[in-house]
Design an enzyme around this catalytic site. Structure first.
Site, PDB file in Angstrom:
ATOM      1  N   HIS A   1      -2.648  -2.989  -5.716  1.00 27.27           N
ATOM      2  CA  HIS A   1      -3.088  -2.670  -4.352  1.00 27.27           C
ATOM      3  C   HIS A   1      -4.600  -2.788  -4.225  1.00 27.27           C
ATOM      4  O   HIS A   1      -5.349  -1.934  -4.718  1.00 27.27           O
ATOM      5  CB  HIS A   1      -2.613  -1.253  -3.993  1.00 27.27           C
ATOM      6  CG  HIS A   1      -3.025  -0.811  -2.626  1.00 27.27           C
ATOM      7  ND1 HIS A   1      -3.201   0.513  -2.289  1.00 27.27           N
ATOM      8  CD2 HIS A   1      -3.318  -1.523  -1.495  1.00 27.27           C
ATOM      9  CE1 HIS A   1      -3.568   0.598  -1.023  1.00 27.27           C
ATOM     10  NE2 HIS A   1      -3.648  -0.612  -0.525  1.00 27.27           N
ATOM     11  N   ASN A  40      -3.115   6.301  -0.079  1.00 30.73           N
ATOM     12  CA  ASN A  40      -2.495   6.469   1.234  1.00 30.73           C
ATOM     13  C   ASN A  40      -1.702   7.770   1.344  1.00 30.73           C
ATOM     14  O   ASN A  40      -1.479   8.255   2.454  1.00 30.73           O
ATOM     15  CB  ASN A  40      -1.613   5.265   1.558  1.00 30.73           C
ATOM     16  CG  ASN A  40      -2.462   4.091   2.027  1.00 30.73           C
ATOM     17  OD1 ASN A  40      -3.476   4.278   2.687  1.00 30.73           O
ATOM     18  ND2 ASN A  40      -2.057   2.893   1.672  1.00 30.73           N
ATOM     19  N   GLU A  64      -5.685  -0.149  -6.948  1.00 29.30           N
ATOM     20  CA  GLU A  64      -4.683   0.836  -7.343  1.00 29.30           C
ATOM     21  C   GLU A  64      -3.574   0.096  -8.082  1.00 29.30           C
ATOM     22  O   GLU A  64      -2.993  -0.855  -7.561  1.00 29.30           O
ATOM     23  CB  GLU A  64      -4.131   1.504  -6.074  1.00 29.30           C
ATOM     24  CG  GLU A  64      -3.538   2.857  -6.259  1.00 29.30           C
ATOM     25  CD  GLU A  64      -3.223   3.521  -4.916  1.00 29.30           C
ATOM     26  OE1 GLU A  64      -3.154   4.755  -4.894  1.00 29.30           O
ATOM     27  OE2 GLU A  64      -3.052   2.808  -3.899  1.00 29.30           O
ATOM     28  N   SER A  80       0.808  -1.210   0.000  1.00 30.99           N
ATOM     29  CA  SER A  80       0.000   0.000   0.000  1.00 30.99           C
ATOM     30  C   SER A  80       0.846   1.268   0.000  1.00 30.99           C
ATOM     31  O   SER A  80       0.298   2.367   0.006  1.00 30.99           O
ATOM     32  CB  SER A  80      -0.924   0.007   1.231  1.00 30.99           C
ATOM     33  OG  SER A  80      -0.169  -0.129   2.418  1.00 30.99           O
TER      34      SER A  80
END
Length: 289
Positions: free
Chosen positions: A138, A188, A150, A117
């Site tokens: 991800h 993130n 992702e 991540s």
């Protein structure tokens, strides 16, 4: 991708295995201990049964999906896989060790992907047999519910691999967003500083847990507050990501909140340990301060 391998049978690995098997893929689900992989498959069976109860999946489709998942403690069966996904904890040294073992069985044309991540795909690619066939894939927790994937190519990733992985994720019913290989990627990079700042607000005594989360839920129209979300993600994972952002950018705005470090040091990692910012041991979550 008719056959895939997944290394790591925790929440993320099991979730990816479930959606892949439902989509028709044969899945080898590996963990260091076969009992862990077996337990993950049992959990998948229970979740599939709940989908049947809700009329979201037929009994036959659920049984067929579970049959397609094979637990293993050995990577050797993954020699048949067109794709191997590493879904271990967010620790780069652990991931490198997994890549070294996976490389021994990786088929010549197979893709190796990481569910990281936040960690640099380009840097991790330096330790794999063919960086052109390595990519970040991800998924988000819980994988069967969350619609996003992702996609993160490294500097050396072949564009054809990017196209393959986009098609794979879309076959699973996911929406794909493409990110360049920068610390934290898209989600993130935006989310973790918000969670970290919420911990600063708590640690500074500006507000309590309930007020922070209620304020963010209602004021920002989010489904849950940042501290509750941190408990779901795992406070250790949140801390590791903040450290990646801090180290990768050199920007002090990504300095982990001291209270977050303290909670992790105490072993209060969130829902998975029964205590984080909330006490999860009872029928209802209770703020711990």
């Amino acid at each position: 991708m008719d056959t895939i391998g997944i290394i790591g049978a925790g929440q993320m690995g099991a979730g990816i295995a479930q959606v892949a098997a439902v989509s028709g893929a044969r899945v080898f689900l590996a963990d260091r201990d076969l009992a862990i992989a077996d337990k993950a498959r049992t959990g998948i069976g229970k979740r599939l049964a709940r989908l049947v109860d809700r009329d979201q999946l037929s009994t036959e489709a659920a049984a067929a999906a579970l049959e397609r998942i094979t637990p293993t403690a050995d990577y050797a069966p993954m020699a048949q896989a067109a794709l191997i996904i590493e879904a271990a904890t967010e620790n780069e040294s652990i991931k490198h060790a997994i890549f070294a073992e996976a490389a021994k069985v990786l088929a010549p044309d197979a893709v190796l992907a990481s569910n990281t991540s936040s960690i640099s795909i380009t840097r991790m690619a330096a330790s794999v047999p063919d960086p052109a066939r390595f990519i970040g894939l991800h998924f988000f927790n819980p994988v069967p519910v969350m619609q996003l994937v992702e996609l993160i190519p490294g500097l050396a990733t072949d564009p054809q691999v990017v196209a393959q992985m986009r098609a794979f994720a879309e076959k699973l019913g996911k929406q794909v967003v493409l990110s360049q290989d920068a610390p934290g990627f898209i989600i993130n990079r935006v989310l973790m500083p918000m969670i970290n700042e919420a911990v600063f607000v708590l640690g500074n005594g500006t507000a309590g847990i309930a007020d922070i989360d209620i304020g963010c839920r209602l004021g920002l129209n989010h489904p849950m507050g940042p501290l509750e979300l941190a408990d779901f993600i795992g406070l250790d994972t949140c801390l590791e990501i903040m450290r990646v952002l801090f180290t990768g950018t050199g920007d002090t705005k990504y300095r982990p909140a001291p209270l977050l470090v303290q909670y992790v040091d105490a072993g209060w990692l969130g829902k998975k340990t029964g205590r984080g910012f909330y006490d999860w041991s009872g029928d209802e979550k209770v703020p711990t301060r």
